[in-house]
Design a protein around this motif. Structure first.
Motif, mmCIF file in Angstrom:
data_model
loop_
_atom_site.group_PDB
_atom_site.id
_atom_site.type_symbol
_atom_site.label_atom_id
_atom_site.label_comp_id
_atom_site.label_asym_id
_atom_site.label_seq_id
_atom_site.Cartn_x
_atom_site.Cartn_y
_atom_site.Cartn_z
ATOM 1 N N GLU A 138 0.726 -1.242 0.252
ATOM 2 C CA GLU A 138 -0.096 0.149 0.017
ATOM 3 C C GLU A 138 0.797 1.324 -0.124
ATOM 4 O O GLU A 138 0.204 2.317 0.060
ATOM 5 N N GLY A 139 2.180 1.195 0.156
ATOM 6 C CA GLY A 139 3.087 2.472 -0.007
ATOM 7 C C GLY A 139 2.813 3.096 1.428
ATOM 8 O O GLY A 139 2.802 4.551 1.228
ATOM 9 N N HIS A 145 6.018 1.959 -2.499
ATOM 10 C CA HIS A 145 4.860 0.916 -2.989
ATOM 11 C C HIS A 145 5.883 -0.123 -3.770
ATOM 12 O O HIS A 145 6.238 0.277 -4.856
ATOM 13 N N GLU A 147 4.958 -4.000 -5.045
ATOM 14 C CA GLU A 147 4.118 -5.264 -5.023
ATOM 15 C C GLU A 147 4.939 -6.520 -5.118
ATOM 16 O O GLU A 147 4.682 -7.362 -4.333
ATOM 17 N N SER A 150 6.456 -6.878 -1.535
ATOM 18 C CA SER A 150 5.227 -7.126 -0.725
ATOM 19 C C SER A 150 4.781 -8.467 -0.974
ATOM 20 O O SER A 150 4.696 -9.292 0.150
#
Length: 168
Positions: A138-139, A145, A147, A150
């Motif tokens: 989600e930054g 951010h 992905e 993440s």
């Protein structure tokens, strides 16, 4: 001959005052955790035992004392004292304390919050890995951010859940 000397040395170490003190501290911590979990009636005693052990330098006791103070268990809620004890526990290497401290600091000091979250991630604390995965996705929390990163942290969190270390 060497085996006999080793066994004698091991027996002397086990009987030493330092080993006895460590066993007493571990027993006190186990007893305090049992009192904390037994219910409202025994929580003040648990809080006092954790307080004694924390003042003697037990990071695990500082963690439990911080939790009790944060949640108002065994006495009044005290956010300032909770933060103090959780920080001492985090400095002592208690990963759950690092994670809780990171979340408590989030509103007031994002840099410190990120430091403690990253430190808990370094110890492969599953909840910290999961939270960092979300923050990266989600930054948030000052993380860019990302992905791919993440997804990697989520994979690490899933793996860590299967290899959870014992509680402090």
């Amino acid at each position: 001959m060497k085996l006999t000397a080793w066994l004698l040395a091991a027996a002397l170490v086990a009987a030493s005052p330092l080993a006895s003190a460590a066993q007493d501290a571990a027993a006190q911590l186990t007893h305090a955790k049992a009192l904390m979990r037994a219910g409202v009636a025994t929580q003040p005693q648990a809080r006092a035992l954790f307080g004694q052990a924390a003042q003697q330098g037990s990071a695990a006791a500082a963690y439990y004392l911080g939790l009790m103070l944060k949640n108002g268990m065994g006495g009044p809620q005290d956010s300032t004292a909770a933060m103090h004890w959780l920080e001492l526990a985090a400095q002592g290497g208690v990963a759950p304390a690092m994670f809780i401290l990171a979340n408590l600091l989030l509103a007031s000091d994002e840099v410190q919050a990120r430091y403690w979250l990253d430190t808990a991630c370094g110890l492969e604390y599953p909840e910290a890995l999961q939270q960092k995965s979300l923050a990266l996705g989600e930054g948030r929390m000052g993380y860019a951010h990302d992905e791919a990163l993440s997804a990697l942290y989520l994979k690490m969190a899933t793996h860590a859940m299967g290899h959870r270390p014992p509680e402090p």
